[in-house]
Design a protein around this motif. Sequence first.
Motif, PDB file in Angstrom:
ATOM      1  N   LEU A  87     -10.275  -8.316  16.745  1.00 29.70           N
ATOM      2  CA  LEU A  87     -10.015  -7.455  15.592  1.00 29.70           C
ATOM      3  C   LEU A  87     -11.289  -6.877  14.991  1.00 29.70           C
ATOM      4  O   LEU A  87     -11.363  -5.690  14.684  1.00 29.70           O
ATOM      5  CB  LEU A  87      -9.242  -8.223  14.510  1.00 29.70           C
TER       6      LEU A  87
ATOM      7  N   HIS B 131     -10.750  -0.592   9.969  1.00 30.39           N
ATOM      8  CA  HIS B 131      -9.999  -1.633  10.670  1.00 30.39           C
ATOM      9  C   HIS B 131     -10.815  -2.919  10.742  1.00 30.39           C
ATOM     10  O   HIS B 131     -10.315  -4.016  10.429  1.00 30.39           O
ATOM     11  CB  HIS B 131      -9.624  -1.135  12.068  1.00 30.39           C
TER      12      HIS B 131
ATOM     13  N   ALA C 175     -10.079  -6.404   8.554  1.00 32.43           N
ATOM     14  CA  ALA C 175      -9.910  -7.663   9.291  1.00 32.43           C
ATOM     15  C   ALA C 175     -10.933  -8.694   8.833  1.00 32.43           C
ATOM     16  O   ALA C 175     -10.616  -9.883   8.694  1.00 32.43           O
ATOM     17  CB  ALA C 175     -10.034  -7.406  10.791  1.00 32.43           C
TER      18      ALA C 175
ATOM     19  N   PRO D   9      -0.604   3.224  13.467  1.00 37.19           N
ATOM     20  CA  PRO D   9      -0.803   1.815  13.801  1.00 37.19           C
ATOM     21  C   PRO D   9      -1.996   1.202  13.076  1.00 37.19           C
ATOM     22  O   PRO D   9      -1.944   0.048  12.644  1.00 37.19           O
ATOM     23  CB  PRO D   9      -1.009   1.842  15.320  1.00 37.19           C
ATOM     24  N   THR D  10      -3.062   1.985  12.924  1.00 38.07           N
ATOM     25  CA  THR D  10      -4.239   1.484  12.216  1.00 38.07           C
ATOM     26  C   THR D  10      -3.917   1.232  10.748  1.00 38.07           C
ATOM     27  O   THR D  10      -4.268   0.175  10.191  1.00 38.07           O
ATOM     28  CB  THR D  10      -5.396   2.484  12.326  1.00 38.07           C
TER      29      THR D  10
ATOM     30  N   ASP E   7      -2.004  -1.830  10.209  1.00 37.99           N
ATOM     31  CA  ASP E   7      -2.887  -2.998  10.290  1.00 37.99           C
ATOM     32  C   ASP E   7      -3.659  -3.190   8.989  1.00 37.99           C
ATOM     33  O   ASP E   7      -3.794  -4.321   8.500  1.00 37.99           O
ATOM     34  CB  ASP E   7      -3.876  -2.841  11.450  1.00 37.99           C
TER      35      ASP E   7
ATOM     36  N   ALA F 100      -1.503  -4.792   6.551  1.00 34.43           N
ATOM     37  CA  ALA F 100      -1.236  -6.182   6.923  1.00 34.43           C
ATOM     38  C   ALA F 100      -2.440  -7.075   6.653  1.00 34.43           C
ATOM     39  O   ALA F 100      -2.285  -8.259   6.320  1.00 34.43           O
ATOM     40  CB  ALA F 100      -0.839  -6.264   8.400  1.00 34.43           C
ATOM     41  N   PHE F 101      -3.646  -6.522   6.790  1.00 36.19           N
ATOM     42  CA  PHE F 101      -4.866  -7.282   6.523  1.00 36.19           C
ATOM     43  C   PHE F 101      -5.141  -7.422   5.025  1.00 36.19           C
ATOM     44  O   PHE F 101      -6.074  -8.133   4.634  1.00 36.19           O
ATOM     45  CB  PHE F 101      -6.076  -6.614   7.183  1.00 36.19           C
TER      46      PHE F 101
ATOM     47  N   GLN G  41      -8.967  -0.008  19.405  1.00 30.53           N
ATOM     48  CA  GLN G  41      -7.737   0.045  18.611  1.00 30.53           C
ATOM     49  C   GLN G  41      -7.324   1.491  18.335  1.00 30.53           C
ATOM     50  O   GLN G  41      -6.137   1.792  18.179  1.00 30.53           O
ATOM     51  CB  GLN G  41      -7.893  -0.743  17.311  1.00 30.53           C
TER      52      GLN G  41
ATOM     53  N   ARG H 104      -4.540   3.918  20.184  1.00 28.40           N
ATOM     54  CA  ARG H 104      -3.112   3.987  19.866  1.00 28.40           C
ATOM     55  C   ARG H 104      -2.721   5.339  19.305  1.00 28.40           C
ATOM     56  O   ARG H 104      -1.527   5.680  19.257  1.00 28.40           O
ATOM     57  CB  ARG H 104      -2.760   2.863  18.874  1.00 28.40           C
TER      58      ARG H 104
END
Length: 296
Positions: free
Chosen positions: A36, A72, A76, A97-98, A101, A104-105, A289, A292
Amino acid sequence: MGPFDWHPHAPLEPLVLDWLNGVELAVLRLDRIDPLISGNKWFKLTEHLTQAQQAGASGIISLGGAYSNHLHALAAAGQRFGFATVGLMRGHPQDTPTVLDLKAFGMQLHWLGYGGYRARHAADFWLPWREQYPHLYPVPEGGGGVAGALGCAVLVEQARGQLSNVGWADYDGWWLAAGTGTTLAGLALAEAGAHPVYGAMAVPDDHGVAQNVRAIAAQGVELLDASRGGFDKVDGALLDFIRTTEQATGLPLEPLYTGKALSALKQQIEAGRFVPGTRLIFVHTGGLQGRRGIKG
């Protein structure tokens, strides 16, 4: 912000390709340091994080786009090491998608639009954000600046310590993609003129890479245009080159940075720029990453 005791090590590996024509190539695999917190982004962050600690900050606020490798890695790292992160985003809300993430982080996002993002170099840009987040430390787009370059200087020592892995006693230069020029400026600082650093620019001349590099490192850098007409310009020939290279070597590439840089090296070798026996270290700057978001 607590102490950071993570010191990732990037392996140096030989890279054999039929078009090298006697040029020897080793790749410093920054993409392999972590799933990550990948690539050159961590190294560009280290000095900024140290300065944030010294300033008593509780986290980092920075900028980037909807596929930003920098944000990203930052998000992370914030999740892993327990510090707050805020991202000032280019454009309008979208769930790439980034971006998914980043959420989510635990990164808090603010979308600036395109005009608002273009204002990021204005003298008063940071004022309202410092007022809103007084306990966060601002980091430039991409982790750039002198601090970002100093964090990347350690890569020279890492590579030199592994030359025996590829059967070398010395090398003749570095080759890598340049987005802001921060990483290659850091390499040039550490080299201090001992070996040249070649930067394959992933962006056109008007993005200020040369000016950024000159402001940090005064010697040992040579830049060439590898942008193929723009930062996000991806054509069929480039995608074919990446597919062929991955099939031949197993080295994963992405089209915005590493693919463009390696393709540009092929063109330079075919043009006779490097004689057989030249030994170059190619820096794999990560960014996988971001693939994507690429169609093709």
